[in-house]
Design an enzyme around this catalytic site. Structure first.
Site, short mmCIF file in Angstrom:
data_model
loop_
_atom_site.label_atom_id
_atom_site.label_comp_id
_atom_site.label_asym_id
_atom_site.label_seq_id
_atom_site.Cartn_x
_atom_site.Cartn_y
_atom_site.Cartn_z
CD GLU A 1 -2.15 4.56 2.84
OE1 GLU A 1 -1.80 3.79 1.91
OE2 GLU A 1 -3.33 4.66 3.21
CB CYS B 1 -6.95 0.02 4.56
SG CYS B 1 -5.28 -0.57 4.90
CB CYS C 1 -2.54 2.34 5.87
SG CYS C 1 -1.92 1.32 4.51
CG HIS D 1 -2.08 -0.88 1.15
ND1 HIS D 1 -3.16 -0.80 1.99
CD2 HIS D 1 -2.37 -1.89 0.29
CE1 HIS D 1 -4.06 -1.70 1.67
NE2 HIS D 1 -3.60 -2.39 0.64
#
Lengths: 182, 182
Positions: B81, B109, B112, B79
């Site tokens: 992040e 999410c 993260c 992801h």
């Protein structure tokens, strides 16, 4: 030949026994893998890290291992669960860890619980709770949150006493060291 | 020289103006960095990934960049992040990302958001909300959960329209491709 009623009772008893045996077998399997997670936690302890260990099991084979190395690695991602999940992703060649069980000695934090949901791990077995930051029900419950598109089954308390003793011993020793100024 | 009452009014007006100017300056800074996050999101899109981008800023310097590469890397940790945070941890040589601001084009999410709390990032600026999985208030609010030992300040809606258009265009194109069976 027993009568109809007895036959039914026998079948019912056999079914209950089979279920009990299956649960007992599952518990023994869970304890076996949690013991492996505990061994990994001891590796963390040997580094002076909070002793937390994790294994991920797929089709009765360990495909990911990890232990807490946050201070050693200077990385917020060096939690036991994340390391184990990374390895499991590499083994399966997928970001989805379906059909896996994750064993961890301490209730996952928000990041690890979130990662478990992201990876769609269906079953999480944990030893102790973490009242200060646990996200399988202690502070919030990320693993069983119905609002997400995935939820994990959570089994609590496997080898809880042993893992809890390991953590307490670590923190007692740490406090002693801090007090004596070492 | 104006009277006492006028002097007080002038000082009050000057204070309000200074605050407004500071907020306006902050908004411009936030937009500048969010635009960099959008550029990274476009890199994800070029790979066929959901366009999400992230930058982490420390003392007015970008110390971490990331974009979504989950399918490309076969990893749940790719992801935007997480990638940006990993880089920022390496730059600062610490698992704590204190005094940093994280800019991300879509609401984080659970994983993260949890990582942001673990890394103790004090400020998160986001563009669009994610009603299906967002953990800065949409499904749950990990970033502002009082039960944890750290909370992040959350700024919402910076370049929201542009980021939202980018996401919608991606999903419209994806649906078209899926429909035509490409």
């Amino acid at each position: 030949m027993p009568g109809k009623r007895e036959r039914r009772a026998i079948r019912r008893a056999a079914k209950a026994l089979a279920m009990e045996e299956a649960l007992e077998k599952q518990r023994r399997t869970d304890e076996k893998y949690m013991r492996q997670a505990m061994k990994l936690a001891q590796k963390a302890e040997a580094l002076g890290e909070v002793p937390i260990g994790c294994v991920i099991v797929h089709e009765d084979r360990v495909i990911g291992r990890g232990y807490n190395r946050r201070n050693t690695d200077h990385s917020t991602f060096s939690h036991a669960e994340i390391t184990a999940m990374k390895k499991a992703c590499r083994v399966l060649g997928d970001w989805r860890l379906e059909d896996c069980t994750l064993y961890v000695t301490l209730e996952p934090c928000s990041m690890c619980a979130g990662a478990i949901i992201q990876a769609r791990i269906p079953r999480v077995v944990m030893a102790c709770s973490n009242p200060k930051g646990g996200c399988a029900g202690s502070v919030i419950n990320v693993l069983e949150e119905k609002g997400f598109n995935h939820q994990a089954e959570v089994v609590r308390g496997i080898l809880e006493e042993e893992c809890s003793r390991m953590l307490s011993a670590f923190f007692t020793a740490l406090r002693k060291r801090l007090k004596s100024g070492d």
